[in-house]
Every structure is written in structure tokens, then in C-alpha cells.
Design an enzyme around this catalytic site. Structure first.
Site, PDB file in Angstrom:
ATOM      1  N   GLU A   1     -36.479  23.922   9.861  1.00 44.52           N
ATOM      2  CA  GLU A   1     -36.172  23.204  11.105  1.00 44.52           C
ATOM      3  C   GLU A   1     -35.294  21.973  10.889  1.00 44.52           C
ATOM      4  OE1 GLU A   1     -40.251  22.758  12.147  1.00 44.52           O
ATOM      5  OE2 GLU A   1     -40.259  24.512  13.467  1.00 44.52           O
TER       6      GLU A   1
ATOM      7  N   GLN B   1     -38.757  24.368   4.639  1.00 40.86           N
ATOM      8  CA  GLN B   1     -39.807  25.302   4.168  1.00 40.86           C
ATOM      9  C   GLN B   1     -39.198  26.659   3.888  1.00 40.86           C
ATOM     10  OE1 GLN B   1     -42.652  26.625   7.176  1.00 40.86           O
ATOM     11  NE2 GLN B   1     -41.374  25.746   8.756  1.00 40.86           N
TER      12      GLN B   1
END
Ligand code: IFM
Length: 573
Positions: free
Chosen positions: A277, A390
Site C-alpha cells: 500500500e 508487505q
């Protein structure tokens, strides 16, 4: 002095699903319980409406008599927990910290799901804290669900039914953005409408827009992927026929409308946010495209399979959502044309278009990383750098392991793991699983330890918001899919165990289509013992070894010497 006083606290819970006036209904229920037990009340409260059942098992209409002796209730409670632990516990000898974190995770996972209520799911912090306000994200399907599918399928079914009940809202969301099919809310609550906030306040007091609700679309493929795998592992045809197939079809239909077939002959999906993100509004995010490709292929397969196996239901579905065989063929060809950004020479996949042009940043400069890099360095610096929040490409490869060769696993792991900052709690466990599957055990242990510390040592500094339940599901996956090397087979399960030499024993149980399989592994010497309970036989295999047809009540053992597995030794358990 000298007397024993016994206090019971009784809690009654009603929601607006049970009664239009839940507070009053709860009061009435409580009064009736106390009155029935003669606990000093003279009359039930007048004028309080009675409970209205919403159809779920959770709705209660008959108050149970309150017994001043609560030992029976306590005994039932203990039995329920014992049954749960018997099927879900993991024994890990040789790494006390990981063992403790695992049991902490299994405790919380068991507390989070409700197999009796298929209108709820699990929020990002379960019910333990207020972060994410109880909203349900992809954490449930991609990180938590595998645990339930393989240990408590009734809970997994209820979680997927929640997605079935919220399908109308997913269709409405897709429609409102000009797409077809079903686009699930990035953050979902009771109705399934989009609940992601539009803005958030940063630590330094700035208001920043949150774009996930508009751009993080991989959630639809996550739900479809979970549906398919639940069905493969449990063999629950009823669920797939009545609910799951519709999800598969409508999510595939969404992807067919989400991208565009462009002049270069490829299908492109533009302006999305992937699991990383830190980089918003990107084109051709590898995770999104790879999962969409899977969804299109398996959506088409669902249509074909339904027509062959359940023609009546298929007819009903084609009427209801107007699917034609031409549409299924179109999904197949879009899946083939999907852009994946893989270099055929090296196997490396570009995380999104333009990722390679971003600035390099040596993350080891920030070690020990106790504050997320977007806070330390600022959002725009992170956006312009190869700093990944991530597992993204790695998440795709982890979930679709069998679809890619080892050279692709290795090339991408070696490239992406040093560039990942683990700004999400979901990341370390997937890296642990990945490294374990590749046999990079020192790294796998390091990531496992990082995943195990998130809540117990509050290493992300946000444990006050509740436990990171998705990371807990990830921890379980790191053990079973990573170190245990679990692989799904069409007629059973297979293993490719990779255990650190210091682990004396790893023991877990799995359910596969009604069979209960106990798996016991040891590292030095390398043994795998499997034991089957239940009614039916199943296949159990070893990568680089043989597959055995195990009968109920049998135990089989194999030993690995110099990388090769011996034949199975079978005996009655
Ligand atoms: O769903 C995750 C997301 O991937 C990263 N931020 C936290 C969310 C909730 O755990």
C-alpha cells in the site's frame, strides 16, 4: 468473616438482527432468566418486547433458566475448548518462543470465529480492540481462512457464507464504479457496503486520503480463491453449488470488466493498489493481475463444472445472472492475455509497471525498524523508492506456488525480501513460510520470530488496538504450509517438510474431506509420521518420495536420508 460469597455475572447479548429494540429485549431475557430461577425478583419487567429471531442459530428466544450452580456451564465450556484444542493444537518442541506464539494465535483464532453465525466475519483485530473498528478485510480470506478450512471447516463455511450474504453489496459497489459482477468492499461490515474511511490522521497530525476503498480490488479474487480452496479441501458440494459458484462467477465477471485488452495484445489492469500500500494508483500490479487471472480461469471452470455436475442449478444461475458460454470463453481468453510483467530470462516479476525505475533504498540503514518507513522517511519518499510494505509479488507466488517453477520462486524471493519493510503485520509470516519452502531455514526462523513477536512483544507498537488476527493466521500458515511444506493434491495431501535442525518435533492435525490426519515431524533424524482417523481412506504423499493410500486407523512412517525419503512403513495406530 469466614463465609464464602459466590457472585455470578450474567451477560445477555442481543443485536438489532435479533430484535428492533435489542436493549429492551436483552433486559427482558435477563429478567426472565432470573425470574425462572427465583433469584429474588417479584415479576418480569412489563412491556418489554420479546426477542424476534432473525433465523440464525445465534438468535435466542427461549431464556435458559439461570442456575445458581454454574458448574454445569463451566463444564460445558471446558469441554468445548478441549474439543477445539484436540483438533487445532500444534506442538512445537525446540522453539519455545514460536510454540508459545502459536498457541496464543490458536487460542485467539478459535475465539474469533463463530461457526453458528454465518452473517458475521472476523475483523482485522477480531473482537479484541478498536483498531479498524471491527471491519473485515482480505486478512480473513487470505490469512485466517486456511486455518479454519483445515481444522474447523464449519467455521470456515460460516465465514464464506458471510461473503455470500454480502454479494448484493459487492455487486452494487462494482456497478457504482462502472464495472460488472461483484467487487467486495475493501473494509466490510454487516451489509457488505464499503466502510473504508476516506481520510486518516497521520502521527504528525496531517489528514491524508485513504485510497484503498476505491483502488484495492484484489479482495474480490481473495474471496473467490478462498471459496475454491474451501471446496477442494472439504468437498462441501452443497456450499459450492448453492453459494460458492455464484461468488466464483460474479467475481470473474468483475475482472473481465475491470481491465482492458490493449494494442500490445495484453490485458491490463490499471490504477490499483496491491498489497504493497506504499504505492498507490499503480498499473498492472503483479498480485492483482495474477489473482485476477486465476479468478477468470477458475470462474470459467466453475461454469463448465456446474453445467456438467449440477445442470438444474446451472440453469437457474444462468437465468439469474445471465451467464452464457460465450462469456466463459471470453474469461478464458482474457486470463491467457493477462499481463504479468515476468522477465522470461530470469523469472523476475515486476511488482507494477515502473517499479524498477524507482530509487533503491537500503532498508538495513533503518535497522532495527521499530517505526514504519513511511513515518520515518515520509510518504512521498517511500512512494518514490523500492520500499515495499508487505509481501506482494511474494504473496502471489506463495498462494499460487504450484503454478510457478522453483526458479521463479527463488529469483523473486531473493530480489523482493530485502526490499520489504514489513510495515504490515501480515508480512513476516508469509516471508517465513516462503523461506522455509525454499529451504532457507535461518531466514525462515528469523521471519518466524518476527511474526511471533508482533503481539506478545508489541513490536509494532500498536497492540493496544487489538491482536493482529490476520498475522496469527499467517503464523499458522508459516508452520503448516511453510515448515510442514503442505501441498494440496486432488485426492489427498502431500508434504515437503523443511525443519530447522534444532526442532525436535512438530505435530499438528488437519482435516481433509471428513478425514482427520495427525502429522508428526522431526528434524534430526528427519521423520514424517501420519496417522488417520475418520471413516474414509485418503492419499498422503511426500515431495521427492512416494504416496500412500492410508486407511482409517493406520499409521505410516517415512524417513529421509541424504534428501531421499524411504518407503512408508505402515502399521495400525
Ligand atoms: O489488510 C491489511 C492491509 O493489507 C495492510 N494494512 C493493515 C490491514 C489490516 O490488517
Amino acid at each position: 468473616m469466614g463465609q464464602v460469597y459466590h457472585l455470578d455475572r450474567i451477560a445477555v447479548v442481543y443485536s438489532s438482527r435479533d430484535s428492533p429494540q435489542p436493549g429492551r429485549a436483552a433486559e427482558r431475557h435477563l429478567t426472565q432468566m432470573l425470574f425462572a430461577s427465583g433469584a429474588g425478583l417479584t415479576s418480569p419487567t412489563a412491556g418489554i418486547p420479546s426477542a424476534r429471531s432473525s433465523g440464525g442459530e445465534w438468535a435466542r428466544s427461549t431464556p435458559r433458566r439461570y442456575d445458581t450452580d454454574s458448574s454445569q456451564i463451566v463444564a460445558e465450556h471446558q469441554q468445548a475448548w478441549s474439543r477445539y484444542w484436540a483438533g487445532a493444537d500444534i506442538v512445537l518442541l525446540g522453539d519455545e518462543k514460536a510454540a508459545k506464539a502459536l498457541r496464543f494465535a490458536i487460542y485467539h483464532l478459535g475465539s474469533a470465529a463463530n461457526p453458528h453465525d454465518d452473517r458475521v466475519s472476523i475483523g482485522a483485530r477480531a473482537l479484541t480492540g478498536e483498531a479498524y473498528k471491527g471491519h473485515v478485510l482480505w486478512d480473513t480470506e487470505a490469512f485466517i481462512l486456511p486455518f479454519f478450512v483445515l481444522t474447523q471447516p464449519s467455521a470456515a463455511r460460516a465465514l464464506l457464507q458471510y461473503r455470500y450474504h454480502t454479494l448484493p453489496a459487492a455487486r452494487a459497489k462494482a456497478g457504482s464504479l462502472g464495472y460488472r459482477g461483484a467487487l467486495y468492499a475493501w473494509e466490510s461490515t454487516d451489509t457488505g457496503e464499503e466502510a473504508t474511511p476516506s481520510f486518516s490522521l497521520t502521527l504528525d497530525g496531517k489528514l491524508i486520503p485513504i485510497l484503498s476503498g476505491n483502488q484495492e480490488h484484489h479482495i474480490s479474487a481473495n474471496v473467490a480463491y478462498a471459496v475454491w480452496h474451501y471446496w477442494q479441501i472439504t468437498g462441501d458440494d452443497g456450499f459450492f453449488r448453492e453459494s460458492g459458484a455464484e461468488i466464483m462467477l460474479d467475481t470473474a465477471r468483475f475482472w473481465a470488466s475491470r481491465g482492458s485488452l490493449e494494442e500490445d495484445g495484453y490485458y491490463h489492469i490499471r490504477c490499483v493498489i496491491g498489497p504493497d500500500e506504499y504505492h498507490e494508483s499503480v498499473d498492472d500490479n503483479a498480485y492483482t493481475n495474477g489473482m485476477a487471472q486465476w479468478n477468470l480461469e477458475y470462474g470459467a471452470q466453475t461454469g463448465q463444472l456446474m453445467a456438467e455436475r449440477w445442470p438444474e442449478r446451472w440453469k437457474e444461475l444462468t437465468r439469474q445472472i445471465a451467464i452464457t458460454s460465450d462469456e466463459l470463453a471470453q474469461w478464458r481468453s482474457l486470463a491467457k492475455a493477462m499481463y504479468l510483467g515476468m522477465d522470461p530470462a530470469t523469472g523476475l516479476i515486476e511488482q507494477f509497471r515502473g517499479f524498477y525505475e524507482l530509487a533503491e533504498f537500503d532498508l538495513s540503514r533503518l535497522e532495527p525498524l521499530t517505526t514504519p518507513p513511511d513515518v520515518l522517511l515520509g510518504r512521498s519518499r517511500v512512494k518514490g523508492a523500492k520500499i515495499i510494505k508487505q509481501a506482494d509479488v511474494l504473496m502471489l507466488l506463495f498462494q499460487q506456488w504450484e503454478r510457478f517453477p522453483r526458479v521463479v520462486h527463488e529469483a523473486n524471493f531473493n530480489y523482493y525480501h530485502p526490499r520489504t519493510a514489513h510495515g504490515s503485520s501480515l508480512s513476516p509470516a508469509i516471508h517465513a513460510a516462503f523461506a522455509a519452502r525454499l529451504g532457507q531455514l535461518a531466514l525462515a526462523e528469523r521471519y518466524l520470530s518476527q511474526a511471533a513477536s508482533i503481539d506478545l512483544q508489541d513490536t509494532m507498537g500498536n497492540a493496544a488496538g487489538g491482536v493482529h488476527i490476520g498475522a496469527m493466521g499467517g503464523l499458522w500458515q508459516a508452520i503448516v504450509w511453510g515448515f510442514g511444506g503442505l501441498q494440496l493434491q486432488p485426492d489427498g495431501l502431500a508434504f515437503d517438510p523443511q525443519l530447522p535442525a534444532s526442532w525436535q518435533q512438530l505435530k499438528f492435525r488437519l482435516q481433509w474431506r471428513g478425514c482427520q490426519l495427525a502429522v508428526i515431524l522431526s528434524a534430526d533424524p528427519n521423520y514424517l509420521t501420519v496417522q488417520l482417523a475418520g471413516e474414509d481412506a485418503m492419499n498422503v504423499g511426500l515431495t521427492n518420495g512416494t504416496t500412500i493410500r492410508l486407511l482409517p486407523g493406520q499409521q505410516a512412517k517415512a524417513r529421509q536420508v541424504a534428501g531421499c525419503w524411504s518407503d512408508w512403513e505402515v502399521r495400525l495406530a
